[in-house]
Design a protein around this motif. Structure first.
Motif, short mmCIF file in Angstrom:
data_model
loop_
_atom_site.label_atom_id
_atom_site.label_comp_id
_atom_site.label_asym_id
_atom_site.label_seq_id
_atom_site.Cartn_x
_atom_site.Cartn_y
_atom_site.Cartn_z
N UNK A 241 51.26 -14.05 -35.55
CA UNK A 241 52.57 -14.00 -36.81
C UNK A 241 53.61 -14.36 -35.30
N UNK A 242 53.53 -12.82 -34.16
CA UNK A 242 54.91 -12.95 -32.81
C UNK A 242 54.66 -14.04 -32.52
N UNK A 243 53.72 -15.16 -32.66
CA UNK A 243 53.84 -16.67 -31.41
C UNK A 243 54.97 -17.33 -32.33
N UNK A 244 55.07 -17.50 -34.17
CA UNK A 244 55.80 -18.10 -34.32
C UNK A 244 57.02 -17.36 -34.56
N UNK A 245 56.90 -16.29 -34.47
CA UNK A 245 58.69 -15.50 -35.05
C UNK A 245 58.84 -15.84 -33.33
N UNK A 246 58.66 -15.86 -32.46
CA UNK A 246 58.85 -16.57 -30.73
C UNK A 246 59.41 -17.84 -30.87
#
Length: 483
Positions: A73-78
């Motif tokens: 999820x962090x990767x996609x938010x970034x």
């Protein structure tokens, strides 16, 4: 500043000030509208686009996020890269109340608290110009925050366009500017007119109430200054006119009293002697002759008074016919002094000091001789009781001839000097000698009228030791030789 310039200046300002005010107020109002509508810099439009694009992506990923781990999820938010797209939009990942990730300076706000209380799997919240979209991702929750949100931009533009007509606004601004300018300039112009008018009205009331000494003090440099000066000049002339009228009334009363006195005295004598003849008081031919001679003498006195009154009245109204000619004043004085010395004989010694031979004046020689005779008669009547003397002097001084008749009598008081030339004025008792025929107060008045007719002057002074000096000046004619 003159009133004319004030009016021109105010009319110019009436045109310029409303235009300037309209431009100023229009600029201010348009800026307010632009700021309100969110047009300035397209800040609202930019942040809204980024916000709603990100919301759409979050909705499409929300199903995958239910089973995704934290790192995915962090990767996609970034990958949203929000700081590069809009500084107003930020995103964060939470597990309960613990922040796991944030991008774009995300901060908690009342909307975050509200979303946590609602505890929905997906929600969209707005307060004022902020917006929050949240979505549940398994055990995690994603928050998308827009701190510069315009949730109803299109509706507000429609409202502005429908309710605000630029032409109406401009007309309102013009009306306001004109009213404001008129009020200020009207006060400015009318104050500069009303105040001087009040000063003039107050001056008129003072004069109306009898205060003829009142003068207006006005320090302005406009048209009213000239009006106030004219008012003061009018007040001065009016004061002089009224004072002259009072003096004329006083002189008229004195004239009537003088005429009554001078006519009553010989008439009383004539009546007394005539009654004596009728009643037989004068029984002898010699006594009858004396009575008749006295009557004739008093009749001559009456005739003399009437002739002098007639002469004075003609001189006073300017109807006496003068026969002016140019003649040698020195020779005229020689002739008069010689005749006067013979006429007065032992009653008065006449002395002439004449330095005006071949000095010429323009006058009526007959009437000028009348003046000399009146002055000599005056010296005879009011001169010294013993060794009565009359000194006649003449000399040239600058552009005029000076002629002086000086007796050796008691003179007159200083207060009486300026009154000697008034009709029927006889001076003080010291100037009346016993045994001499008293004057009737017409001689000097007639003499003054005649001398003034020849552009000359006449005045009275007391001698350095005693006596009275009558000083006459006449304009001398230059460049004339041998008559």
């Amino acid at each position: 500043m003159t009133i004319r310039r004030r009016l021109i200046f105010s009319n110019i300002l009436m045109i310029i000030i409303p235009i300037l005010l309209c431009l100023l107020l229009s600029t201010i109002f348009i800026n307010i509208i632009l700021n309100y509508a969110g047009i300035e810099g397209n800040l609202h439009s930019r942040s809204n686009d980024v916000f709603y694009q990100t919301v759409a992506e979050m909705k499409s990923l929300s199903t995958e996020w239910k089973y995704a781990d934290e790192e995915k999820i962090k990767s996609e938010l970034a990958s949203f890269d929000l700081p590069q797209k809009s500084k107003a939009v930020s995103i964060a990942l939470y597990e309960g109340n613990k922040e796991l990730y944030q991008d774009g300076n995300f901060t908690t706000s009342p909307l975050t608290t509200l979303a946590q209380e609602k505890d929905k799997s997906r929600g969209h919240y707005t307060i004022d110009n902020t917006a929050l979209f949240t979505v549940q991702a398994g055990q995690y929750r994603v928050y998308l925050y827009n701190k510069d949100h315009d949730y109803d931009k299109d509706n507000r533009f429609d409202l502005i366009n429908q309710t605000i007509n630029p032409g109406v606004l401009f007309a309102i601004f013009i009306l306001f500017a004109i009213v404001l300018t008129n009020g200020i300039l009207t006060r400015f112009v009318f104050r500069s007119i009303i105040n001087p008018l009040n000063i003039l009205v107050n001056g008129v009331h003072k004069i109306r109430d009898g205060n003829l000494d009142y003068r207006i003090t006005y320090e302005g440099k406009d048209e009213f200054a000239e009006v106030c000066n004219d008012f003061n000049e009018m007040a001065r002339q009016l004061q002089e006119l009224i004072e002259a009228r009072k003096k004329d009334d006083e002189n008229r009363r004195e004239l009537v009293a003088g005429i009554s006195h001078d006519l009553r005295t010989p008439l009383t004598s004539i009546k007394t002697y005539a009654e004596g003849l009728v009643e037989g008081v004068a029984a002898t031919p010699r006594l009858q002759k004396e009575y008749l001679e006295t009557i004739i003498s008093k009749t001559d006195d009456l005739e003399h008074i009437v002739q002098q009154l007639f002469l004075f009245s003609k001189l006073d109204i300017g109807e006496f016919p003068f026969s002016e000619e140019i003649f040698d004043i020195g020779l005229a004085l020689d002739s008069f002094a010689k005749g006067a010395a013979e006429d007065y004989g032992e009653n008065m010694t006449v002395t002439l000091e004449n330095t005006t031979h071949q000095k010429y004046v323009e006058a009526d020689p007959v009437q000028l001789r009348t003046v000399f005779t009146n002055l000599s008669e005056n010296a005879l009547k009011y001169g010294a009781e013993k060794d009565n003397q009359l000194l006649i002097k003449s000399y040239q001084e600058n552009d005029h001839i000076t002629i002086i008749f000086q007796d050796n009598g008691p003179g007159v008081s200083e207060d009486s000097l300026n009154k000697l030339f008034q009709i029927f004025y006889r001076g003080n008792k010291a100037r009346t000698s016993t045994g001499k025929r008293n004057g009737n107060g017409l001689g000097l008045a007639i003499s003054a009228k005649i001398i003034h007719r020849f552009s000359g002057t006449i005045q009275a002074e007391n001698g350095p030791e005693n006596g009275l000096k009558i000083i006459i000046t006449l304009p001398v004619l230059e460049g004339i030789e041998n008559g």
